[in-house]
Design a protein around this motif. Structure first.
Motif, PDB file in Angstrom:
ATOM      1  N   UNK A 579       3.297  -0.327   1.491  1.00  0.00           N
ATOM      2  CA  UNK A 579       2.343   0.195   2.478  1.00  0.00           C
ATOM      3  C   UNK A 579       1.052   0.643   1.806  1.00  0.00           C
ATOM      4  N   UNK A 580       1.180   1.259   0.622  1.00  0.00           N
ATOM      5  CA  UNK A 580      -0.021   1.678  -0.101  1.00  0.00           C
ATOM      6  C   UNK A 580      -0.838   0.474  -0.550  1.00  0.00           C
ATOM      7  N   UNK A 581      -0.174  -0.664  -0.798  1.00  0.00           N
ATOM      8  CA  UNK A 581      -0.937  -1.857  -1.154  1.00  0.00           C
ATOM      9  C   UNK A 581      -1.811  -2.298   0.021  1.00  0.00           C
ATOM     10  N   UNK A 582      -1.276  -2.191   1.225  1.00  0.00           N
ATOM     11  CA  UNK A 582      -2.078  -2.542   2.399  1.00  0.00           C
ATOM     12  C   UNK A 582      -3.225  -1.551   2.585  1.00  0.00           C
ATOM     13  N   UNK A 583      -2.983  -0.267   2.288  1.00  0.00           N
ATOM     14  CA  UNK A 583      -4.084   0.706   2.292  1.00  0.00           C
ATOM     15  C   UNK A 583      -5.149   0.294   1.282  1.00  0.00           C
ATOM     16  N   UNK A 584      -4.696  -0.123   0.111  1.00  0.00           N
ATOM     17  CA  UNK A 584      -5.617  -0.569  -0.929  1.00  0.00           C
ATOM     18  C   UNK A 584      -6.442  -1.766  -0.462  1.00  0.00           C
ATOM     19  N   UNK A 585      -5.815  -2.664   0.274  1.00  0.00           N
ATOM     20  CA  UNK A 585      -6.549  -3.829   0.788  1.00  0.00           C
ATOM     21  C   UNK A 585      -7.671  -3.405   1.727  1.00  0.00           C
ATOM     22  N   UNK A 586      -7.390  -2.432   2.586  1.00  0.00           N
ATOM     23  CA  UNK A 586      -8.436  -1.949   3.496  1.00  0.00           C
ATOM     24  C   UNK A 586      -9.619  -1.379   2.728  1.00  0.00           C
ATOM     25  N   UNK A 587      -9.344  -0.653   1.654  1.00  0.00           N
ATOM     26  CA  UNK A 587     -10.412  -0.043   0.861  1.00  0.00           C
ATOM     27  C   UNK A 587     -11.182  -1.103   0.085  1.00  0.00           C
ATOM     28  N   UNK A 588     -10.471  -2.048  -0.508  1.00  0.00           N
ATOM     29  CA  UNK A 588     -11.153  -3.078  -1.304  1.00  0.00           C
ATOM     30  C   UNK A 588     -12.028  -3.974  -0.435  1.00  0.00           C
ATOM     31  N   UNK A 589     -11.672  -4.167   0.814  1.00  0.00           N
ATOM     32  CA  UNK A 589     -12.529  -4.938   1.719  1.00  0.00           C
ATOM     33  C   UNK A 589     -13.898  -4.269   1.853  1.00  0.00           C
ATOM     34  N   UNK A 590     -13.905  -2.938   1.857  1.00  0.00           N
ATOM     35  CA  UNK A 590     -15.163  -2.202   1.968  1.00  0.00           C
ATOM     36  C   UNK A 590     -15.918  -2.137   0.640  1.00  0.00           C
ATOM     37  N   UNK A 608       3.542 -10.305   2.560  1.00  0.00           N
ATOM     38  CA  UNK A 608       4.347  -9.218   3.130  1.00  0.00           C
ATOM     39  C   UNK A 608       4.808  -9.522   4.548  1.00  0.00           C
ATOM     40  N   UNK A 609       4.487 -10.703   5.053  1.00  0.00           N
ATOM     41  CA  UNK A 609       4.972 -11.113   6.367  1.00  0.00           C
ATOM     42  C   UNK A 609       6.494 -11.183   6.400  1.00  0.00           C
ATOM     43  N   UNK A 610       7.097 -11.405   5.228  1.00  0.00           N
ATOM     44  CA  UNK A 610       8.558 -11.494   5.140  1.00  0.00           C
ATOM     45  C   UNK A 610       9.186 -10.188   4.684  1.00  0.00           C
ATOM     46  N   UNK A 611       8.439  -9.108   4.673  1.00  0.00           N
ATOM     47  CA  UNK A 611       8.962  -7.826   4.207  1.00  0.00           C
ATOM     48  C   UNK A 611      10.145  -7.384   5.072  1.00  0.00           C
ATOM     49  N   UNK A 612      11.216  -6.885   4.455  1.00  0.00           N
ATOM     50  CA  UNK A 612      12.393  -6.489   5.238  1.00  0.00           C
ATOM     51  C   UNK A 612      12.191  -5.224   6.074  1.00  0.00           C
ATOM     52  N   UNK A 613      11.120  -4.452   5.798  1.00  0.00           N
ATOM     53  CA  UNK A 613      10.887  -3.192   6.516  1.00  0.00           C
ATOM     54  C   UNK A 613       9.866  -3.420   7.627  1.00  0.00           C
ATOM     55  N   UNK A 614      10.227  -3.009   8.844  1.00  0.00           N
ATOM     56  CA  UNK A 614       9.372  -3.268  10.010  1.00  0.00           C
ATOM     57  C   UNK A 614       8.030  -2.542   9.902  1.00  0.00           C
ATOM     58  N   UNK A 615       8.011  -1.362   9.292  1.00  0.00           N
ATOM     59  CA  UNK A 615       6.755  -0.609   9.176  1.00  0.00           C
ATOM     60  C   UNK A 615       5.704  -1.382   8.388  1.00  0.00           C
ATOM     61  N   UNK A 616       6.146  -2.085   7.360  1.00  0.00           N
ATOM     62  CA  UNK A 616       5.217  -2.878   6.558  1.00  0.00           C
ATOM     63  C   UNK A 616       4.673  -4.034   7.384  1.00  0.00           C
ATOM     64  N   UNK A 617       5.559  -4.733   8.088  1.00  0.00           N
ATOM     65  CA  UNK A 617       5.114  -5.861   8.925  1.00  0.00           C
ATOM     66  C   UNK A 617       4.199  -5.363  10.045  1.00  0.00           C
ATOM     67  N   UNK A 618       4.505  -4.182  10.584  1.00  0.00           N
ATOM     68  CA  UNK A 618       3.670  -3.606  11.639  1.00  0.00           C
ATOM     69  C   UNK A 618       2.252  -3.361  11.132  1.00  0.00           C
ATOM     70  N   UNK A 619       2.126  -2.754   9.944  1.00  0.00           N
ATOM     71  CA  UNK A 619       0.799  -2.481   9.383  1.00  0.00           C
ATOM     72  C   UNK A 619       0.066  -3.778   9.064  1.00  0.00           C
ATOM     73  N   UNK A 620       0.817  -4.778   8.574  1.00  0.00           N
ATOM     74  CA  UNK A 620       0.196  -6.075   8.294  1.00  0.00           C
ATOM     75  C   UNK A 620      -0.369  -6.691   9.572  1.00  0.00           C
TER      76      UNK A 620
END
Length: 701
Positions: A579-590, A608-620
């Protein structure tokens, strides 16, 4: 039959049952405490009565709670029917207030204030009736809370009242209330009323009618009255010459009063009026007076000394233009004495002398006020003379044994840095000292402006940026101090201080070298992201890490950082890391260009589309539109990867929240695609028109 002996646990159980039975007996009287039929009948009001009649009835024969309700609702009654309310309800309220308790008095004071301030009183007689009630209750037998409430009502109402009303309804009673035959609370009220109304009248009226009252109250036999009158700003609408002739002599006399409270009030008032006195008055009258005041305070009036130390910066600047060199030096030396009050210096360290606790706290307050005023004193002494005149004093404040003093010094450190300019290296040791302070409160105060402090302390004054760094601050000392500060914040329970410090770290690329950041801070940021349990701290560490990467100039270090980010975050074992990697992606885009993001960060995010945790897929899913905005229309491969990601989610996703988000996001993506297609058509149309306009030229050729 044998009776078995109860075990301790059984005995305890039966004891609890007995206790519960006792509780049932306790409840019975409570049920009987409901209102009786007679009480309910007494509280019942005829529904046919209108609002005015109901209010009159309740004020005449209702319970206290009903009377209070009417009084609280009085502003609404005035708005609905002012004439009847003032004719029938307000006189009843006046009768009730004669015997009312404190709660009802306070409610009435608030209601009448609302009526006076809301411009809902249209007739002069209405204003007169309200003011009569307010003035009458100023002398309430409860000289504390209730009288003060009515006084505050009157003072607030003065702003909304016309001048003539003030003259007739307020000033006339005031002429009698200042007499010694009146009670002390009445005379104190007169002081505050005078301070409020003096700004409403012309200078001639103030001098003729009000100044005699002011002078009389300044000479009252009670010190509370003298102090209260002294604190009122009575110079509004008084000509400068009148101020010098009428007010200054009174202040001089009050500044020498036997009561310390009066002397303090006079001192504060003199400071507030410094701008009104000319250079001659400041030199010949004010300076000797203030000097004598300071010396008297220093010899044993600690309570006044605290106020003096708080006002000292304003005092020095107000008088500085009129000082001789000797006077300037005297004020500076007196300030140094205040900064060391209650301390003894041994081997370069400050230690508290053994005083009673109360006296020690007063001395600490004086030194804290001195720390608060230090930037003003630097300006007063001239920053060019800092090293010879004030450095030892500043070092003493930064090493003070009291946390509150060091915290205040840390809070104003950036101001001192700005004043010193190119000589900022004088205080780099004190900066390191405050960063390494044992108290987290001191570090927290320093962090409020740490970015500005570090950038100013490490620049030549040629502007911000990596090229302006110099060795004015001992960098080897600074880096360990920053590391130690972060470790101290991380080990405490104050996560907001830790978050604030990480925010300050974002300025490090402009302060220290990229190698120092890479070897001392990069791995620490990764560790915070992967091990810290506080989400805001994790996210701030992610942002700081992105800033470090953005300004790193060495390609091999950049590649190493990106590789570790992918390994420990994008492919991390914990879903929190992913999840923090996805946060990092949002920041690096800026922070980075779109092409740089797509090259290094996009594919691991889509995987991460295949991530086993729904929260990760939700954020993606939530981030898909932002990820799509980074892909150029000509990059078919990445567009196919994104499309494949969406199709995979549509086909396999079972979590209802993820599916719902995906449907919304897909609509946004389709809208975006249509907009891109429309832009393409518009370009083609423009190109066709240009080709048509060029056709005759082609035929001629």
């Amino acid at each position: 039959m044998f009776v078995r002996k109860m075990t301790p646990s059984q005995s305890s159980l039966f004891g609890e049952i007995d206790d519960l039975q006792d509780l049932t007996f306790i409840e019975r009287p409570i049920r009987r405490c409901l209102k009786t039929a007679e009480e309910i009948d007494k509280l019942t009001v005829d529904e046919d009565l209108n609002d005015i009649e109901r209010a009159v009835y309740l004020l005449s024969s209702g319970e206290d709670v009903q009377r209070a309700s009417v009084i609280i609702n009085l502003p609404n009654l005035v708005r609905q029917n002012p004439a009847e309310t003032f004719r029938r309800v307000v006189p009843k309220v006046r009768e009730v207030l004669h015997v009312a308790g404190a709660d009802m008095q306070l409610a009435a004071a608030g209601s009448f204030l609302t009526v006076l301030q809301d411009d809902i009183v249209l007739i002069q007689t209405h204003t007169h009736s309200i003011l009569q009630i307010v003035l009458l209750n100023l002398d309430h037998r409860d000289t504390g809370l209730v009288s003060n409430a009515w006084l505050e009502t009157l003072l607030s109402a003065i702003d909304a009242l016309p001048k003539e009303t003030i003259r007739q309804e307020i000033l006339s009673p005031l002429l009698s209330k200042h007499q010694l035959s009146q009670s002390v609370p009445a005379r104190l009220a007169s002081c505050r009323i005078l301070g409020k109304v003096v700004g409403k009248f012309e200078s001639s009226i103030v001098k003729k009618d009000l100044l005699p009252l002011i002078r009389s109250l300044c000479q009252d036999v009670e010190y509370e009255v003298r102090a209260c009158m002294c604190r009122q700003d009575v110079t509004k609408n008084i000509l400068l010459d009148h101020t010098k002739v009428e007010v200054l002599p009174e202040l001089v006399e009050l500044a020498q009063d036997e009561a310390s409270t009066v002397r303090l009030a006079a001192f504060d008032t003199i400071i507030n009026l410094l701008e009104m006195f000319d250079s001659n008055d400041r030199t010949c009258v004010i300076f000797p007076l203030v000097k004598a005041f300071c010396e008297k305070c220093f010899k044993g009036d600690e309570a006044v000394l605290a106020s003096l130390s708080f006002q000292y910066g304003r005092l020095c600047h107000g008088l500085s233009e009129s000082f001789t060199d000797d006077q300037h030096l005297w004020f500076l030396e007196f300030y140094k004495k205040l900064c060391c009050l209650g301390l003894q210096h041994e081997n370069g360290h400050c230690e508290s002398q053994p005083y009673p606790l109360e006296l020690e706290n007063k001395y600490a307050l004086v030194r804290r006020n001195c720390a608060y005023n230090f930037p003003a004193i630097v300006l007063f002494a001239d920053p060019n003379h800092f090293l010879s005149e004030l450095y030892r004093t500043f070092s003493s404040l930064c090493h003070d044994p009291e946390i509150s003093v060091r915290r205040t010094a840390a809070g104003g450190f950036h101001e001192v840095v700005k004043l010193l300019g190119p000589n900022v290296h004088y205080i780099h040791k004190e900066l390191i000292t405050l960063l390494q302070d044992d108290s987290l409160e001191v570090l927290d105060a320093l962090l409020n402006n740490l970015q500005e402090t570090l950038e100013l302390a490490t620049s030549r004054g040629e502007g911000a940026g990596p090229e302006s760094k110099v060795s004015q601050v001992n960098i080897p000392d600074l880096v360990p101090a920053l590391v130690a500060a972060e470790q101290k914040a991380a080990s405490s329970l104050h996560w907001r201080v830790h978050e604030k410090l990480l925010q300050c770290y974002s300025c490090l690329p402009r302060v220290i070298s990229g190698d120092q950041i890479y070897f001392r801070f990069f791995q620490r940021m990764l560790s915070i992201i992967t091990t810290n349990n506080v989400l805001p701290v994790q996210r701030e560490a992610v942002r700081t890490l992105c800033v470090f990467l953005r300004y790193n100039r060495k390609q091999e270090q950049r590649q190493e950082i990106i590789s570790k980010i992918k390994q420990e975050l994008a492919q991390g074992r914990s879903y929190w890391n992913r999840l923090r990697y996805l946060d990092l992606c949002e920041i690096t885009i800026d922070l980075f260009s779109k092409s740089y993001f797509c090259k290094h960060f996009l594919i691991p995010a889509l995987e991460l589309v295949s991530d086993p945790v729904a929260n990760v897929r939700y954020k993606l899913c939530y981030m898909l539109p932002k990820l799509r905005s980074t892909i150029k229309p000509t990059d078919k491969h990445l567009l196919q990867q994104l499309e494949f990601c969406v199709r995979k989610l549509l086909c396999r996703e079972k979590d209802k929240d993820v599916v719902a988000t995906l449907r919304k996001v897909r609509l946004l993506l389709l809208k975006h695609e249509r907009e891109l297609l429309d832009q393409k058509k518009e370009k083609e149309e423009t190109l066709l028109l240009e080709m048509v306009s060029d056709l005759p030229f082609l035929i001629i050729l």
